[in-house]
Design an enzyme around this catalytic site. Sequence first.
Site, PDB file in Angstrom:
ATOM      1  N   GLY A  84      28.645  54.850   9.208  1.00 37.57           N
ATOM      2  CA  GLY A  84      28.439  56.233   8.830  1.00 37.57           C
ATOM      3  C   GLY A  84      28.603  57.216   9.967  1.00 37.57           C
ATOM      4  O   GLY A  84      29.510  57.109  10.805  1.00 37.57           O
ATOM      5  N   ARG A 127      20.480  46.646  12.889  1.00 36.11           N
ATOM      6  CA  ARG A 127      19.340  45.803  12.495  1.00 36.11           C
ATOM      7  C   ARG A 127      19.777  44.403  12.089  1.00 36.11           C
ATOM      8  O   ARG A 127      19.081  43.722  11.347  1.00 36.11           O
ATOM      9  CB  ARG A 127      18.550  46.485  11.385  1.00 36.11           C
ATOM     10  CG  ARG A 127      17.825  47.728  11.867  1.00 36.11           C
ATOM     11  CD  ARG A 127      16.819  48.236  10.870  1.00 36.11           C
ATOM     12  NE  ARG A 127      17.465  48.727   9.655  1.00 36.11           N
ATOM     13  CZ  ARG A 127      16.792  49.185   8.596  1.00 36.11           C
ATOM     14  NH1 ARG A 127      15.479  49.201   8.591  1.00 36.11           N
ATOM     15  NH2 ARG A 127      17.458  49.630   7.541  1.00 36.11           N
ATOM     16  N   ASP A 173      15.179  47.661  15.608  1.00 39.16           N
ATOM     17  CA  ASP A 173      14.511  48.394  14.537  1.00 39.16           C
ATOM     18  C   ASP A 173      13.679  49.463  15.230  1.00 39.16           C
ATOM     19  O   ASP A 173      12.748  49.145  15.976  1.00 39.16           O
ATOM     20  CB  ASP A 173      13.631  47.450  13.722  1.00 39.16           C
ATOM     21  CG  ASP A 173      12.935  48.144  12.556  1.00 39.16           C
ATOM     22  OD1 ASP A 173      12.762  49.373  12.603  1.00 39.16           O
ATOM     23  OD2 ASP A 173      12.534  47.440  11.612  1.00 39.16           O
ATOM     24  N   VAL A 174      13.987  50.735  15.014  1.00 45.14           N
ATOM     25  CA  VAL A 174      13.327  51.801  15.776  1.00 45.14           C
ATOM     26  C   VAL A 174      11.862  51.971  15.405  1.00 45.14           C
ATOM     27  O   VAL A 174      11.152  52.742  16.059  1.00 45.14           O
ATOM     28  CB  VAL A 174      14.071  53.147  15.628  1.00 45.14           C
ATOM     29  CG1 VAL A 174      15.470  53.063  16.214  1.00 45.14           C
ATOM     30  CG2 VAL A 174      14.090  53.628  14.186  1.00 45.14           C
ATOM     31  N   TYR A 221      11.801  62.649   3.386  1.00 44.63           N
ATOM     32  CA  TYR A 221      13.002  62.772   4.213  1.00 44.63           C
ATOM     33  C   TYR A 221      13.091  64.167   4.852  1.00 44.63           C
ATOM     34  O   TYR A 221      13.331  64.293   6.059  1.00 44.63           O
ATOM     35  CB  TYR A 221      14.233  62.503   3.347  1.00 44.63           C
ATOM     36  CG  TYR A 221      15.552  62.568   4.067  1.00 44.63           C
ATOM     37  CD1 TYR A 221      15.961  61.524   4.895  1.00 44.63           C
ATOM     38  CD2 TYR A 221      16.398  63.662   3.914  1.00 44.63           C
ATOM     39  CE1 TYR A 221      17.185  61.577   5.559  1.00 44.63           C
ATOM     40  CE2 TYR A 221      17.619  63.721   4.566  1.00 44.63           C
ATOM     41  CZ  TYR A 221      18.000  62.673   5.384  1.00 44.63           C
ATOM     42  OH  TYR A 221      19.212  62.735   6.037  1.00 44.63           O
ATOM     43  N   LYS A 265      12.984  65.103   8.874  1.00 43.17           N
ATOM     44  CA  LYS A 265      14.090  65.766   9.537  1.00 43.17           C
ATOM     45  C   LYS A 265      13.674  67.130  10.097  1.00 43.17           C
ATOM     46  O   LYS A 265      14.181  67.571  11.139  1.00 43.17           O
ATOM     47  CB  LYS A 265      15.268  65.920   8.567  1.00 43.17           C
ATOM     48  CG  LYS A 265      15.897  64.587   8.152  1.00 43.17           C
ATOM     49  CD  LYS A 265      16.496  63.857   9.357  1.00 43.17           C
ATOM     50  CE  LYS A 265      17.295  62.636   8.958  1.00 43.17           C
ATOM     51  NZ  LYS A 265      17.944  61.963  10.107  1.00 43.17           N
TER      52      LYS A 265
END
Length: 234
Positions: free
Chosen positions: A13, A34, A48-49, A140, A144
């Site tokens: 992406g 991941r 994995d954050v 979400y 953000k």
Amino acid sequence: MARSVLITGGNRGIGLAVAQAFARQGDRVAVTHRGSGAPAGLLGVKCDVTDPPQVDAAFAEAEAAHGPVEVLVSNAGVTDDALLLRMPEERFTRVLDTNLTGAYRVCRRAVSGMLRRRWGRIVLVSSVAALSGTTGQANYAASKAGMVGLARSLARELGGRGITVNVVAPGLVMTDMARTVSAARRAEMLAGVPLGRHAEPDDVAGPVRWLASDEARYITGAVLPVDGGLGMGH
């Protein structure tokens, strides 16, 4: 001069387009994933954050191969949409932990090295949803929007040490994540885009690369909309 660049979620992406843009100009690029690996020409580091030890290990691996991270692009993110009354708390906090707290974790790990060198570039990938809100995406949009406050606070903290921190806020970008949005919702979003089309990942990669360039050295704490005019800067 080639720089050490780390991009979270850089294996597909927007993140992949950003990684390839930096690689094309000769930078040494590492991308987190991941478990899926990374495309040829990019160093893949598993991470994995949401897991601090994995964040530290990913940076250590990238630094061993490319040197201290000079440019960080925090792009890793998830969605888990639902209307508020159908959104249990764990779905809300999981998205914030990945998108917002994950950005905090990688920024914190990157900054220690940048401070020693008195130079660094950090770009956080937010969303037009941060500024306008989106039905069914309270988690979400909140995550953000939080990235904007995080970036501007860090811009004030770190500017005196030669480190810039900026945000890009894409609109509808045709990625795997966007394809999960219903056709009706995509059509509704496109109806409000003056340029009349969705973005491709490369449309976001250019602005991210520019914010990390010397041409943007006097820009920090900025939110750059990359949305075809959908939000008109708001």
